[in-house]
Design an enzyme around this catalytic site. Structure first.
Site, short mmCIF file in Angstrom:
data_model
loop_
_atom_site.label_atom_id
_atom_site.label_comp_id
_atom_site.label_asym_id
_atom_site.label_seq_id
_atom_site.Cartn_x
_atom_site.Cartn_y
_atom_site.Cartn_z
N GLU A 17 33.64 6.71 22.03
CA GLU A 17 33.25 7.05 23.40
C GLU A 17 34.50 7.17 24.26
O GLU A 17 35.38 6.31 24.22
CB GLU A 17 32.31 5.97 23.97
CG GLU A 17 31.89 6.27 25.40
CD GLU A 17 30.83 5.32 25.92
OE1 GLU A 17 29.78 5.17 25.24
OE2 GLU A 17 31.04 4.72 26.99
N HIS A 77 26.88 12.42 27.77
CA HIS A 77 25.99 11.47 28.44
C HIS A 77 25.43 12.17 29.68
O HIS A 77 26.10 12.99 30.30
CB HIS A 77 26.76 10.22 28.91
CG HIS A 77 27.35 9.42 27.78
ND1 HIS A 77 27.60 8.07 27.89
CD2 HIS A 77 27.76 9.77 26.54
CE1 HIS A 77 28.13 7.63 26.76
NE2 HIS A 77 28.25 8.64 25.92
P1 FAD Z 1 16.39 2.51 31.33
O1 FAD Z 1 16.07 2.66 29.90
O2 FAD Z 1 15.61 3.32 32.31
O3 FAD Z 1 16.23 0.96 31.70
C1 FAD Z 1 16.72 0.46 32.92
C2 FAD Z 1 15.95 -0.79 33.31
O4 FAD Z 1 14.63 -0.44 33.72
C3 FAD Z 1 15.76 -1.80 32.19
O5 FAD Z 1 15.82 -3.10 32.73
C4 FAD Z 1 14.38 -1.50 31.65
O6 FAD Z 1 13.78 -2.63 31.04
C5 FAD Z 1 13.66 -1.12 32.93
N1 FAD Z 1 12.56 -0.15 32.72
C6 FAD Z 1 12.55 0.90 31.87
N2 FAD Z 1 11.38 1.58 31.98
C7 FAD Z 1 10.65 0.93 32.92
C8 FAD Z 1 9.37 1.13 33.49
N3 FAD Z 1 8.60 2.16 33.09
N4 FAD Z 1 8.95 0.28 34.46
C9 FAD Z 1 9.72 -0.74 34.88
N5 FAD Z 1 10.95 -1.00 34.37
C10 FAD Z 1 11.41 -0.17 33.41
N6 FAD Z 1 26.03 4.77 32.87
C11 FAD Z 1 26.56 5.85 33.49
O7 FAD Z 1 26.49 5.98 34.72
N7 FAD Z 1 27.19 6.84 32.77
C12 FAD Z 1 27.31 6.79 31.42
O8 FAD Z 1 27.87 7.68 30.80
C13 FAD Z 1 26.75 5.65 30.73
N8 FAD Z 1 26.82 5.53 29.38
C14 FAD Z 1 26.24 4.47 28.75
C15 FAD Z 1 26.28 4.40 27.35
C16 FAD Z 1 25.70 3.32 26.68
C17 FAD Z 1 25.75 3.28 25.16
C18 FAD Z 1 25.07 2.27 27.42
C19 FAD Z 1 24.45 1.10 26.70
C20 FAD Z 1 25.03 2.34 28.82
C21 FAD Z 1 25.60 3.43 29.50
N9 FAD Z 1 25.56 3.55 30.89
C22 FAD Z 1 26.11 4.64 31.52
C23 FAD Z 1 24.98 2.46 31.71
C24 FAD Z 1 23.48 2.70 32.02
O9 FAD Z 1 23.33 3.86 32.81
C25 FAD Z 1 22.99 1.45 32.76
O10 FAD Z 1 22.98 0.34 31.88
C26 FAD Z 1 21.66 1.58 33.47
O11 FAD Z 1 21.48 0.40 34.28
C27 FAD Z 1 20.44 1.66 32.56
O12 FAD Z 1 20.34 2.84 31.93
P2 FAD Z 1 19.24 3.05 30.79
O13 FAD Z 1 19.29 4.46 30.40
O14 FAD Z 1 19.37 2.02 29.75
O15 FAD Z 1 17.91 2.78 31.66
#
Ligand code: FAD
Length: 287
Positions: A17, A77
């Site tokens: 990454e 991403h």
């Molecule tokens: P989600 O899967 O939407 O989850 C977020 C939160 O909401 C979780 O607590 C989940 O339990 C909760 N949730 C999910 N669905 C629901 C629902 N229907 N109702 C209520 N609660 C719900 N960030 C960046 O800005 N740019 C990047 O390039 C980037 N790359 C990343 C790469 C990796 C491998 C990882 C692990 C993280 C990365 N992040 C990045 C960080 C990420 O954007 C944050 O961790 C963000 O807070 C959550 O994103 P997510 O896609 O996991 O969210």
């Protein structure tokens, strides 16, 4: 090539990454880093999507160039925070026009300077909605983020994991985990997913600990727990940056080799754009 197809032909799938340089830095700096990483033969390189906004165009540009100029597969991403579905369509079209087939579909984080951030009507609030959006289009392989110690916003790990299952069911092809330092956490997580019927490949996210101040920030942002062995590193080498870095590199090598010995499907290495340290680790793993 779609990343999901790599998992059936190779174990572990090795990915790096990188993040785009800040807008005031020349974009060429990242290509110098990639040139130095190239001969380590990652199966793909992923390019993060800047939370700040101004850096976002660079994600597409860098991902496209990695594929074209280095013949290395890429994954862009993409976060849905702050974008309308129409804006997301423009970015997705842009990715398609640049021959990028792999997207890590993320929610992203609300801007840090907006503690009372509210999503605009019609905008997606969670990554599963973005996954569904991309799935409606042809030709993309979709990855998503997974949290072996639960997402920090969630009160209970299991609650986060059952939402993760829903996200996968929305059309995710493979998962990439948040960084973790204790492999037992990963093995438990993987078993929990299998019990829940989630059987897409899970790539373990590994970030090396290279200096004492960096780790504070890592733990603060990720919520990863620190095993005693890592804490001992602070006591032993905390006053000597050179020795600390060396111990951090050894820790990462050991962590990755243990995962490989335990049949991990993928290793996603958070390079932090640091070619030299990445090299020291990757040449010592049992790929
Ligand atoms: P989600 O899967 O939407 O989850 C977020 C939160 O909401 C979780 O607590 C989940 O339990 C909760 N949730 C999910 N669905 C629901 C629902 N229907 N109702 C209520 N609660 C719900 N960030 C960046 O800005 N740019 C990047 O390039 C980037 N790359 C990343 C790469 C990796 C491998 C990882 C692990 C993280 C990365 N992040 C990045 C960080 C990420 O954007 C944050 O961790 C963000 O807070 C959550 O994103 P997510 O896609 O996991 O969210």
């Amino acid at each position: 090539m779609k990343i999901k197809d790599l998992f059936s032909s190779k174990k572990p799938v090795l990915s790096f990454e990188i993040f785009p340089p800040r807008p005031d830095y020349p974009i060429e700096t990242i290509f110098e880093t990639i040139s130095q990483l190239q001969d380590l033969q990652p199966d793909y390189i992923s390019v993060t999507y800047g939370a700040g906004g101004s850096n976002r165009q660079r994600t597409v540009q860098i991902a496209a160039q990695i594929k074209k100029d280095y013949q290395i597969e890429t994954m862009a991403h993409l976060t849905c925070v702050g974008h309308s579905p129409e804006e997301l369509d423009q970015i997705i079209d842009d990715l398609k026009n640049n021959d990028i087939e792999n997207i890590l579909a993320l929610r992203g984080d609300p801007p840090r300077n907006e503690p009372n951030f509210v999503f605009k009507p019609g905008h997606y609030c969670y990554a599963n909605e973005l996954v569904k959006h991309i799935r409606r289009k042809d030709g993309f392989c979709i990855g998503a983020a997974a949290y072996p110690e639960g997402h920090p916003e969630c009160k209970r790990w299991e609650e986060d994991w059952s939402r993760l299952r829903d996200k996968v069911n929305a059309g995710v092809d493979f998962l990439v985990t948040q960084l973790f330092f204790d492999n037992r956490v990963f093995y438990n997580f993987k078993e929990a997913l299998l019990r829940m019927g989630v059987d897409v490949p899970v790539t373990a996210g590994i970030m090396p600990v290279l200096n004492p101040s960096q780790i504070k920030r890592m733990v603060y942002l990720s919520g990863a727990s620190m095993p005693a062995k890592l804490l001992q590193m602070f006591d032993k080498y905390g006053d000597n940056l050179g020795d600390f870095e060396k111990a951090g590199i050894d820790y990462a090598i050991e962590q990755i080799n243990d995962l490989i010995a335990n049949q991990v499907e993928g290793v996603h290495f958070y390079t932090m754009n640091r070619a030299e340290q990445t090299r020291k680790i990757i040449i010592n793993i049992n790929k």
